[in-house]
Design a protein around this motif. Structure first.
Motif, PDB file in Angstrom:
ATOM      1  N   VAL A 116       0.866  -1.183   0.000  1.00  0.00           N
ATOM      2  CA  VAL A 116       0.000   0.000   0.000  1.00  0.00           C
ATOM      3  C   VAL A 116       0.903   1.234   0.000  1.00  0.00           C
ATOM      4  O   VAL A 116       1.763   1.365   0.868  1.00  0.00           O
ATOM      5  N   PRO A 117       0.797   2.126  -0.973  1.00  0.00           N
ATOM      6  CA  PRO A 117      -0.253   2.181  -1.998  1.00  0.00           C
ATOM      7  C   PRO A 117       0.144   1.632  -3.359  1.00  0.00           C
ATOM      8  O   PRO A 117      -0.634   1.715  -4.300  1.00  0.00           O
ATOM      9  N   LEU A 118       1.379   1.082  -3.487  1.00  0.00           N
ATOM     10  CA  LEU A 118       1.863   0.732  -4.826  1.00  0.00           C
ATOM     11  C   LEU A 118       1.067  -0.403  -5.449  1.00  0.00           C
ATOM     12  O   LEU A 118       0.516  -0.275  -6.555  1.00  0.00           O
ATOM     13  N   ALA A 119       1.021  -1.565  -4.746  1.00  0.00           N
ATOM     14  CA  ALA A 119       0.281  -2.700  -5.298  1.00  0.00           C
ATOM     15  C   ALA A 119      -1.216  -2.435  -5.290  1.00  0.00           C
ATOM     16  O   ALA A 119      -1.922  -2.683  -6.278  1.00  0.00           O
ATOM     17  N   LEU A 120      -1.706  -1.927  -4.168  1.00  0.00           N
ATOM     18  CA  LEU A 120      -3.129  -1.629  -3.996  1.00  0.00           C
ATOM     19  C   LEU A 120      -3.253  -0.267  -3.325  1.00  0.00           C
ATOM     20  O   LEU A 120      -2.708  -0.070  -2.243  1.00  0.00           O
TER      21      LEU A 120
END
Length: 207
Positions: A116-120
């Motif tokens: 979080v926040p890159l993947a989701l």
């Protein structure tokens, strides 16, 4: 085995997630990390994306059944969401639809930004999840689900390699090059969204 389906699904992931467009965001979020830490962040982020999308592939139809949502209704909703995100990409806005200001402030204070926040929600966001649910619901045979799962794994590996080369690619392309790619992906993504909406409307009114 319909290779065209899997290639189209893979290209759809590339357009919707747009790893090229996320390069500046990735570089910014990992600017405080060493090269080894940045590579670890890229590995964890893409692994998380693969896991999220694989779960979505096999659970998508069950989610629709749980809430008694017809595939046609979800196509229209998902296609509309994809089109909205695509319009943002066409304007060169990176991740503003996928992440709000509060999440942005939290990200700047976090030591680990991989999940979080890159993947989701930046990568495996609402648009990608909606697209995967629609595809898995349309092509629900075990062979098709495994083929799409392989496409997700291939995407994760290629995205990881791209993120590893992020500083070099960002220097070569610059902001202008990244924006051009983002707008191109946005156009492709808008076309996908319109196709999904049209299929949903056709499902409601087959005549």
């Amino acid at each position: 085995m319909d290779l065209t389906l899997y290639v189209k699904f893979f290209l759809g992931l590339v357009a919707i997630i747009n790893p090229f467009g996320l390069l500046p965001v990735f570089v910014s979020l990992t600017s405080h990390q060493t090269e080894a830490e940045r590579n670890q962040t890229a590995k964890v982020a893409n692994f998380a994306v693969v896991v999220i999308l694989l779960v979505t592939i096999f659970a998508g139809q069950h989610i629709l059944n749980l809430f008694s949502i017809s595939l046609s209704a979800f196509r229209i909703a998902g296609g509309t969401l994809i089109a909205i995100i695509a319009m943002s990409m066409l304007q060169g806005k990176l991740g503003e639809v996928k992440r709000n200001k509060e999440e942005g402030r939290e990200a700047s204070a976090m030591d680990s930004v991989a999940v979080v926040p890159l993947a989701l929600p930046l990568m495996a966001g609402p648009g990608a999840i909606s697209s995967v649910i629609v595809s898995s619901a349309e092509h629900g045979s075990l062979q098709d689900l495994l083929g799409m799962s392989l496409a997700v794994v291939v995407f994760g590996v290629l995205s990881f390699l791209l993120f590893r080369m992020a500083p070099i690619i960002f220097k070569i392309l610059g902001n202008t090059g990244i924006n051009v790619i983002t707008r191109l992906m946005g156009l492709i993504m808008l076309s996908i969204g319109i196709e999904v909406i049209a299929a949903g409307v056709k499902g409601f009114y087959p005549g």
